[in-house]
Design an enzyme around this catalytic site. Sequence first.
Site, PDB file in Angstrom:
ATOM      1  N   GLU A 113      -9.435   4.945   6.412  1.00 58.05           N
ATOM      2  CA  GLU A 113      -9.633   5.808   5.247  1.00 58.05           C
ATOM      3  C   GLU A 113     -11.095   5.820   4.789  1.00 58.05           C
ATOM      4  OE1 GLU A 113      -7.092   7.523   4.535  1.00 58.05           O
ATOM      5  OE2 GLU A 113      -5.531   6.383   5.535  1.00 58.05           O
ATOM      6  N   VAL A 154       0.846  -1.190   0.000  1.00 56.76           N
ATOM      7  CA  VAL A 154       0.000   0.000   0.000  1.00 56.76           C
ATOM      8  C   VAL A 154       0.885   1.245   0.000  1.00 56.76           C
ATOM      9  CG1 VAL A 154      -0.202   0.025   2.524  1.00 56.76           C
ATOM     10  CG2 VAL A 154      -1.957   1.145   1.128  1.00 56.76           C
ATOM     11  N   PHE A 155       0.487   2.235  -0.799  1.00 58.94           N
ATOM     12  CA  PHE A 155       1.252   3.475  -0.917  1.00 58.94           C
ATOM     13  C   PHE A 155       0.644   4.533  -0.002  1.00 58.94           C
ATOM     14  CE2 PHE A 155       2.043   7.633  -2.988  1.00 58.94           C
ATOM     15  CZ  PHE A 155       3.435   7.605  -3.034  1.00 58.94           C
ATOM     16  N   GLY A 156       1.478   5.054   0.887  1.00 61.21           N
ATOM     17  CA  GLY A 156       1.048   6.122   1.779  1.00 61.21           C
ATOM     18  C   GLY A 156       1.573   7.460   1.320  1.00 61.21           C
ATOM     19  N   TYR A 157       0.703   8.455   1.236  1.00 60.11           N
ATOM     20  CA  TYR A 157       1.107   9.794   0.795  1.00 60.11           C
ATOM     21  C   TYR A 157       0.654  10.867   1.769  1.00 60.11           C
ATOM     22  CZ  TYR A 157      -3.769   9.886  -0.694  1.00 60.11           C
ATOM     23  OH  TYR A 157      -5.144   9.822  -0.712  1.00 60.11           O
ATOM     24  N   GLY A 158      -0.080  10.466   2.827  1.00 58.19           N
ATOM     25  CA  GLY A 158      -0.553  11.392   3.845  1.00 58.19           C
ATOM     26  C   GLY A 158      -0.053  10.927   5.209  1.00 58.19           C
ATOM     27  N   SER A 159      -0.977  10.714   6.129  1.00 54.78           N
ATOM     28  CA  SER A 159      -0.577  10.326   7.484  1.00 54.78           C
ATOM     29  C   SER A 159       0.120   8.972   7.532  1.00 54.78           C
ATOM     30  CB  SER A 159      -1.790  10.316   8.415  1.00 54.78           C
ATOM     31  OG  SER A 159      -2.756   9.377   7.985  1.00 54.78           O
TER      32      SER A 159
END
Length: 208
Positions: A104, A11-16
């Site tokens: 989310e 999974v790609f995280g771009y926020g928290s």
Amino acid sequence: MTIEEKNPYTVFGYGSLIFKPPPHTIRQVPGFLKGYVRRFAQKSHDHRGTPENPGRVVTLIHTEDWEAFSSSDPFPDEDVVWGVAYTIDPQYESEVRDYLDYREKDGYTIEEIDVWSFEDGREVVVAPKCYTYVGLPSNPSFIGSQPIESLAERIWQSVGPSGRNKDYLYELSAAVRKLAPESHDSHLYALETRCRKLDAERGHAPAK
């Protein structure tokens, strides 16, 4: 395809998720997406705000979708989003999927993407078929583009169950700077500069 041949859940995280990674991570790789922008264009009713006074959090938006708002966006030419690709221990895949679906839940849907990075000066895919959560423009929490000044004001004064909205911004900005020598996000940094100016001008912060 056998169980042994199945691609691991990544999974790609771009926020928290950058500064608060998912549980049961066995590998994490900094990288970037192509053809997206990251913007504080999503209301937060459940983490950094309340239903009565929603905060603002980031979402990914396809560049072509964002073009409808680019006339009021000061950074229309940036279309690379830096973040982290997390590979989850296969034993806990179902548990982590449920955890992220709940985390989310406020307007986000899942997309499959490739994550890129640099090796020897070349762009290479470092995490193929990676999942990420996107707040599409069609979701009810999407708010589109706002001027930096009014957006920063909203972020500065909003507070939710997960804490102050501005702390989310500050932690995210700091985390993106640390990802790689090339990592950058003008939208984040402009908001951070404005919110820190509000800190200096007002001499206090909203209560948690």
